[in-house]
Design an enzyme around this catalytic site. Structure first.
Site, mmCIF file in Angstrom:
data_model
loop_
_atom_site.group_PDB
_atom_site.id
_atom_site.type_symbol
_atom_site.label_atom_id
_atom_site.label_comp_id
_atom_site.label_asym_id
_atom_site.label_seq_id
_atom_site.Cartn_x
_atom_site.Cartn_y
_atom_site.Cartn_z
ATOM 1 C CB CYS A 2 71.241 21.003 -1.590
ATOM 2 S SG CYS A 2 71.111 22.031 -3.041
ATOM 3 N NE ARG A 27 75.521 19.748 2.670
ATOM 4 C CZ ARG A 27 76.486 18.877 2.460
ATOM 5 N NH1 ARG A 27 77.184 18.435 3.455
ATOM 6 N NH2 ARG A 27 76.747 18.450 1.253
ATOM 7 C CD1 TRP A 74 74.054 28.022 -2.409
ATOM 8 C CD2 TRP A 74 74.443 26.874 -4.268
ATOM 9 N NE1 TRP A 74 74.976 28.724 -3.147
ATOM 10 C CE2 TRP A 74 75.230 28.042 -4.301
ATOM 11 C CE3 TRP A 74 74.517 26.008 -5.362
ATOM 12 C CZ2 TRP A 74 76.081 28.364 -5.354
ATOM 13 C CZ3 TRP A 74 75.358 26.316 -6.414
ATOM 14 C CH2 TRP A 74 76.138 27.490 -6.401
ATOM 15 C CG ASN A 102 71.620 17.450 -1.423
ATOM 16 O OD1 ASN A 102 70.604 18.118 -1.469
ATOM 17 N ND2 ASN A 102 72.228 17.120 -0.295
ATOM 18 N N GLY A 103 72.937 17.677 -5.739
ATOM 19 C CA GLY A 103 73.766 17.336 -6.901
ATOM 20 C C GLY A 103 73.175 17.943 -8.161
ATOM 21 C CD GLU A 483 91.392 32.606 3.946
ATOM 22 O OE1 GLU A 483 91.329 32.302 2.741
ATOM 23 O OE2 GLU A 483 90.521 32.282 4.764
ATOM 24 C CE LYS A 487 87.155 33.592 5.052
ATOM 25 N NZ LYS A 487 87.939 32.462 4.702
ATOM 26 C CD GLU A 490 84.033 33.494 2.274
ATOM 27 O OE1 GLU A 490 83.342 32.635 1.735
ATOM 28 O OE2 GLU A 490 85.086 33.218 2.895
ATOM 29 C CG HIS A 506 104.404 44.280 -12.270
ATOM 30 N ND1 HIS A 506 105.398 44.704 -13.133
ATOM 31 C CD2 HIS A 506 105.032 43.800 -11.175
ATOM 32 C CE1 HIS A 506 106.587 44.453 -12.579
ATOM 33 N NE2 HIS A 506 106.388 43.914 -11.389
ATOM 34 C CE LYS A 609 82.186 25.522 6.478
ATOM 35 N NZ LYS A 609 83.185 26.592 6.544
HETATM 36 O O1 M6R Z 1 85.496 22.323 2.237
HETATM 37 P P1 M6R Z 1 86.634 22.867 1.411
HETATM 38 O O2 M6R Z 1 87.793 23.287 2.225
HETATM 39 O O3 M6R Z 1 87.029 21.941 0.301
HETATM 40 O O4 M6R Z 1 86.023 24.159 0.740
HETATM 41 C C1 M6R Z 1 86.752 24.921 -0.178
HETATM 42 C C2 M6R Z 1 86.094 26.259 -0.422
HETATM 43 O O5 M6R Z 1 84.804 26.079 -0.932
HETATM 44 C C3 M6R Z 1 85.999 27.096 0.868
HETATM 45 O O6 M6R Z 1 87.247 27.287 1.459
HETATM 46 C C4 M6R Z 1 85.382 28.471 0.546
HETATM 47 O O7 M6R Z 1 86.222 29.208 -0.268
HETATM 48 C C5 M6R Z 1 85.054 29.218 1.836
HETATM 49 N N1 M6R Z 1 83.775 29.860 1.737
HETATM 50 C C6 M6R Z 1 86.061 30.272 2.153
HETATM 51 O O8 M6R Z 1 85.746 30.963 3.318
#
Ligand code: M6R
Length: 614
Positions: A2, A27, A74, A102-103, A483, A487, A490, A506, A609
């Site tokens: 947010c 955000r 969000w 926010n929160g 990773e 990627k 997501e 396994h 984000k």
């Molecule tokens: O801001 P941060 O690095 O603490 O964020 C951690 C995760 O929320 C962030 O890496 C998230 O997994 C991304 N969307 C990955 O692309």
């Protein structure tokens, strides 16, 4: 998660607020809203969907006023609807009160029940609406006094702002666990949940601290602590260039940020490589050499992509500094109570510096008396300020929700830390000098790696329709496999899993069939032959295989090319730096696959984000 943006000054608030929301949209982007004051009247517009929807609505039905607050959401409580969008209203005989927040208010249902028992009607399903009603119920024309009375009733986290026609031309705001900054202009002031939203308006900002409240007018602002005393503050300068937050020549932030990696990695190293002593230097660790030499264990804690960088860090610290390392999901670490001895250093890794779980893990570690550092990108963020010391990435703003340049910068910072700690222990000056040479070559090597873009796009064209995909790697390539899978899932919504390649037999190998492609990370190195055997096992079961391999070694290249269905070659670098060159084709693969599938690359569904809720 947010975003909040507020303005008070001589100009029309609406376009400034909309622009601020656009900057904050990364955000949270499921709904947006705005409240302005004009002629002692409150005007509210809110809409489900992107900020663009709200802007369209405002074009049909504009609002006036040179003071306002706004929000991009969000969803945490209640779906993405017009009604659940902020601001929320607390109707009062002293004039309605509009609130953005926010929160999460954790005790909102008990508060809501009490308010409903008093006959108060709720319009939304949000936790935020209780704040608006609680404020209104104080029946106090002094909004600041009302806010101070209700704060002790709230359990949870907030960055919030409120306006009311009866309270005059001022915004009041409060912070606990969710960031807020005041932007200082000439005869005007701003409020934002993220300093980057202020770029173009002012470079002077004041960070609000937890438990502080503030009153902001066009000419002035005052900050108060929990005991209602006025506090002094320091005004800081933001040094981000406004171009940092533009897409420039690129169609998406993600693609721009992938291409910025040569520069962001160079920025992470700038001034930190000490040739004379064959080591790295860090200005802000705030640890003396004795404490560093005494360190018997390092715990790296993080979430998402930053957690994957942490696993690379584990391998780096163990190889070069010979220190035992554990990598912990911050969301688990914060609630565990593992026995940790005093000579342990905890390092939180985070791009945003605002991830709620990582912040809580850092606080928990500090509470127990451990030296707690941060590797962080956003200057002045909560984690950067609360850590005992740390290292900034200097990667510039990362706007795309999928983290890319933060990962490579985190790996480079971890490699430099491994060099620094190693040189205090067992690494010779020759080994140190070689590492510096390897690191300095990276920016050029990244530029060369990015040339794989067209070949990767063709791969994405071929495999875009797949429903499942596997990513395999060993040693330094294991976190890269994780990773790559993160990627892809997501942003393209293709189901993907990353595994240490040998774990496949396994269980996961049961997933292998003609429709399930696997990406194998097979650069030159100590486990090359082992990974090739795992690759053969998948081929033998009919699974299509894509390999990411090193240029330069003709024998290995032929070997990979004869087994895999497709190969993407990346420059040959020492094994410990391979995560940086091998992750790039995986970032590009996810980008192109998402684009071809018609997904919103920079704002994938259900995500935001920075994850500032638990
Ligand atoms: O801001 P941060 O690095 O603490 O964020 C951690 C995760 O929320 C962030 O890496 C998230 O997994 C991304 N969307 C990955 O692309």
């Amino acid at each position: 998660m947010c975003g909040i943006f507020g303005y008070v000054g001589p100009r029309q608030a609406e376009p400034i607020l909309i622009e601020g929301l656009r900057r904050l949209e990364y955000r949270g982007y499921d709904s947006a809203g705005i409240a302005t004051l004009s002629d002692s009247k409150l005007f509210i517009r809110k809409k489900a969907g992107r900020v663009q929807e709200l802007a369209r609505h405002l074009a049909d039905d504009p609002i006036l006023g040179s003071l306002g607050i706004s929000h991009t959401r969000w969803a945490t409580h209640g779906g993405a609807t017009d009604t659940n969008a902020h601001p929320h209203l607390g109707p009062s005989s002293h004039g309605d009160i509009a609130v953005v927040h926010n929160g999460v208010i954790e005790n909102y249902s008990a508060l809501k029940r009490d308010l409903q028992n008093e006959g108060i009607k709720f319009l939304s399903e949000t936790d935020t609406e209780v704040i608006a009603h609680l404020l209104a119920r104080q029946n106090d024309p002094d909004l600041l006094a009302a806010l101070r009375r209700i704060i002790p009733m709230l359990k949870g986290t907030y960055g919030m702002a409120a306006v009311s026609p009866r309270h005059g031309e001022r915004i009041i705001a409060a912070r606990l666990g969710s960031p807020l900054v005041i932007g200082v202009g000439e005869g005007e002031h701003f409020l934002a949940s993220d300093p980057s939203a202020l770029i173009g308006h002012t470079s002077k900002i004041v960070y609000l601290k937890d438990h502080q409240v503030c009153v902001i007018t066009a000419d002035d602002f005052h900050i108060y602590d929990a005991s209602h005393s006025r506090v002094s503050f320091s005004v800081q300068n933001i040094d981000w260039k406004s171009t940092d937050t533009d897409k420039g020549e690129f169609p998406h932030y993600m693609l721009k940020e992938i291409h910025e990696q040569s520069e962001s990695v160079a920025n992470a190293m700038r001034g930190r490589l000490d040739h004379e002593n064959a080591t790295a230097v860090f200005g802000g660790l705030n640890l003396d050499p004795r404490q560093l030499r005494k360190a018997e264990r390092i715990i790296l804690t993080a979430c998402g992509t930053s957690y994957h960088a942490g696993i690379v860090g584990e391998y780096l610290f163990e190889e070069f500094a010979r220190i035992p390392v554990e990598v912990e999901y911050a969301s688990e670490f914060r609630y565990r109570n593992p026995p940790i001895d005093q000579d342990t250093i905890v390092i939180a890794i985070t791009q945003s510096g605002e991830t709620a779980d990582t912040l809580a893990a850092l606080r928990e570690s500090k509470r127990k008396g451990h030296r707690s550092l941060a590797i962080c990108n956003v200057v002045g963020s909560s984690i950067a300020r609360e850590a005992d010391g740390g290292v900034y990435l200097h990667a510039g703003p990362e706007v795309g929700v999928a983290s890319t340049k933060a990962f490579t910068s985190q790996v480079v910072v971890l490699a430099m830390l491994a060099l620094f700690l190693g040189r205090m222990r067992n690494l010779s000056s020759l080994q140190g000098a070689k590492m510096i040479e390897d690191l300095q070559a990276l920016p050029e090597i990244i530029k060369k790696t990015l040339r794989c873009n067209d070949a990767v796009r063709q791969l994405a064209e071929k495999y875009q329709q797949t429903s499942n995909m596997l990513f395999m790697g060993r040693q330094y390539m294991y976190p890269v496999a994780l990773e790559g899978a993160l990627k892809l899932k997501e942003i393209s919504y293709i189901h993907a899993e990353g595994y240490p390649a040998a774990e496949m037999k396994h269980g996961p190998i049961a997933l292998v069939d003609k429709q399930t492609p696997s990406i194998f990370l097979t650069p030159r190195g100590s486990v090359f032959d082992k990974v090739m055997s795992n690759l053969e096992e998948v081929k033998a079961r009919g699974g299509p295989v894509i390999a990411i391999a090193s240029e330069g070694d003709a024998r290995a290249a032929d070997h990979v090319a004869s087994r895999a269905d497709e190969v993407i070659f990346v420059p040959d670098v020492p094994e410990y730096l391979q995560p940086i060159v091998t992750v790039i084709p995986l970032q590009l693969f996810a980008y192109h696959a998402a684009l071809l599938r018609g997904c919103d690359v920079d704002k994938p569904r259900n995500l935001a984000k920075s994850v500032t809720v638990e």
